[in-house]
Scaffold this active site. Structure first.
Site, short mmCIF file in Angstrom:
data_model
loop_
_atom_site.label_atom_id
_atom_site.label_comp_id
_atom_site.label_asym_id
_atom_site.label_seq_id
_atom_site.Cartn_x
_atom_site.Cartn_y
_atom_site.Cartn_z
N ASN A 113 0.87 -1.18 0.00
CA ASN A 113 0.00 0.00 0.00
C ASN A 113 0.90 1.23 0.00
O ASN A 113 1.47 1.59 1.03
CB ASN A 113 -0.89 -0.05 1.26
CG ASN A 113 -1.69 1.23 1.45
OD1 ASN A 113 -1.79 2.05 0.54
ND2 ASN A 113 -2.26 1.39 2.64
N HIS B 12 -9.50 1.28 4.90
CA HIS B 12 -8.21 1.49 5.58
C HIS B 12 -8.41 2.46 6.75
O HIS B 12 -9.20 3.41 6.65
CB HIS B 12 -7.17 2.05 4.60
CG HIS B 12 -5.79 2.04 5.18
ND1 HIS B 12 -5.37 3.03 6.04
CD2 HIS B 12 -4.78 1.16 5.08
CE1 HIS B 12 -4.12 2.74 6.42
NE2 HIS B 12 -3.75 1.62 5.86
N GLU C 212 -5.46 -4.75 10.75
CA GLU C 212 -4.43 -3.74 10.93
C GLU C 212 -4.70 -2.95 12.20
O GLU C 212 -5.46 -1.97 12.17
CB GLU C 212 -4.41 -2.77 9.74
CG GLU C 212 -4.13 -3.43 8.41
CD GLU C 212 -3.55 -2.44 7.41
OE1 GLU C 212 -2.42 -2.68 6.96
OE2 GLU C 212 -4.20 -1.43 7.12
N GLY D 13 2.41 2.40 10.77
CA GLY D 13 3.37 3.48 10.59
C GLY D 13 4.07 3.89 11.88
O GLY D 13 4.73 4.92 11.92
P1 PGA Z 1 2.79 0.34 7.67
O1 PGA Z 1 1.34 0.55 7.01
O2 PGA Z 1 3.32 -0.96 7.10
O3 PGA Z 1 3.59 1.53 7.21
O4 PGA Z 1 2.61 0.28 9.13
C1 PGA Z 1 0.46 -0.52 6.83
C2 PGA Z 1 -0.83 -0.02 6.25
O5 PGA Z 1 -1.26 1.09 6.58
O6 PGA Z 1 -1.48 -0.73 5.45
#
Ligand code: PGA
Length: 250
Positions: free
Chosen positions: A9, A93, A165, A171
């Site tokens: 993503n 998301h 998630e 992040g």
């Molecule tokens: P990340 O994001 O791997 O940067 O934590 C995952 C996502 O938001 O799908």
């Protein structure tokens, strides 16, 4: 047997030049076909990236309108995504939910719009840190999943993918432990099996997302109900993304 899926993503990142380099490096580094690999660029680049995938990568979009057409400025319809060779589309998301007001009902409507057009939805769900600390993880993900189960016919779940998630892991560099992730995945699989029947429930792929990196991917993917990952930050570096794909192949 569920085939693992690793999807990148890209969020709001990329340029014609950067995409060209990133996708070419990913395609060059892929080995074997044990894992399905997808990339989800920002929508203006879908056509460009489709041309770079050489049939080795699946193309995904990051969002879709719940509307088919009409006076909806800024929206992109499922039919438009399909014309550009899109196969997967992320819906719900947490960034869409928290920053752009995507409610459970709107996410369900987007899921419907996707499947009606033959796109494979990647339904994201997950709890915030506050919700986890309050012991509400299961009730939150159940609510998010049931909002979609309530309105989507059984036959339209066949190609669906779910991405767990936890918001606190996205992040942030904080990953759920493999045990924490597996616990939620098993819980979600139970809900799916109950609602859709054992066979279909067992066939739906459940991805984990939230700070997946080359050094934690293998232990996450080793868990019984974790069928791959939705990768944000690490999907922007070909070497990291390829290492994660490799971890899913094992
Ligand atoms: P990340 O994001 O791997 O940067 O934590 C995952 C996502 O938001 O799908």
């Amino acid at each position: 047997m569920r085939k693992s899926l690793v999807a990148g993503n890209w969020k709001l990142n990329g340029s014609l030049a950067d995409n060209q380099e990133l996708v070419a490096s990913i395609v060059a580094g892929l080995s074997g076909g044990a894992v399905e690999v997808a990339v989800c660029p920002p929508s203006p680049y879908l056509g460009q990236v489709k041309g770079l995938c050489e049939g080795r990568l699946a193309l995904g979009a990051q969002d879709v309108s719940e509307h088919k057409s009409g006076a909806y400025t800024g929206e992109v319809a499922a039919s438009m995504l399909q014309e550009f060779g899109v196969e997967y589309v992320i819906v719900g998301h947490s960034e869409r939910r928290s920053l752009f007001g995507d409610s459970d009902n709107r996410v369900a409507a987007k899921f419907v719009a996707a499947v009606q057009q033959g796109l494979k939805p990647v339904l994201c769900l997950g709890e915030t840190l506050e919700e986890r600390e309050a012991g509400a993880t299961e009730s939150v993900v159940r609510r998010q999943l049931e909002a979609v189960l309530d309105v989507v016919e059984r036959k339209h779940w066949q190609h669906a993918v779910i991405a767990y998630e936890p918001v606190w892991a996205i992040g942030t560099g904080k990953t759920a432990t493999p045990e924490q992730a597996q616990e939620v995945h098993a819980f979600l699989r139970g809900i799916l099996a109950e609602a859709l029947g054992e066979e279909l429930g067992q066939s739906i792929r459940l991805l984990y997302g939230g700070s997946v990196k080359p050094d934690n991917a293998a232990e996450l993917f080793a868990k019984e109900d974790i069928d791959g990952g939705l990768i944000g930050g690490a999907s922007l570096k070909a070497a990291d993304f390829l290492a994660i794909v490799q971890a899913a192949a094992q």
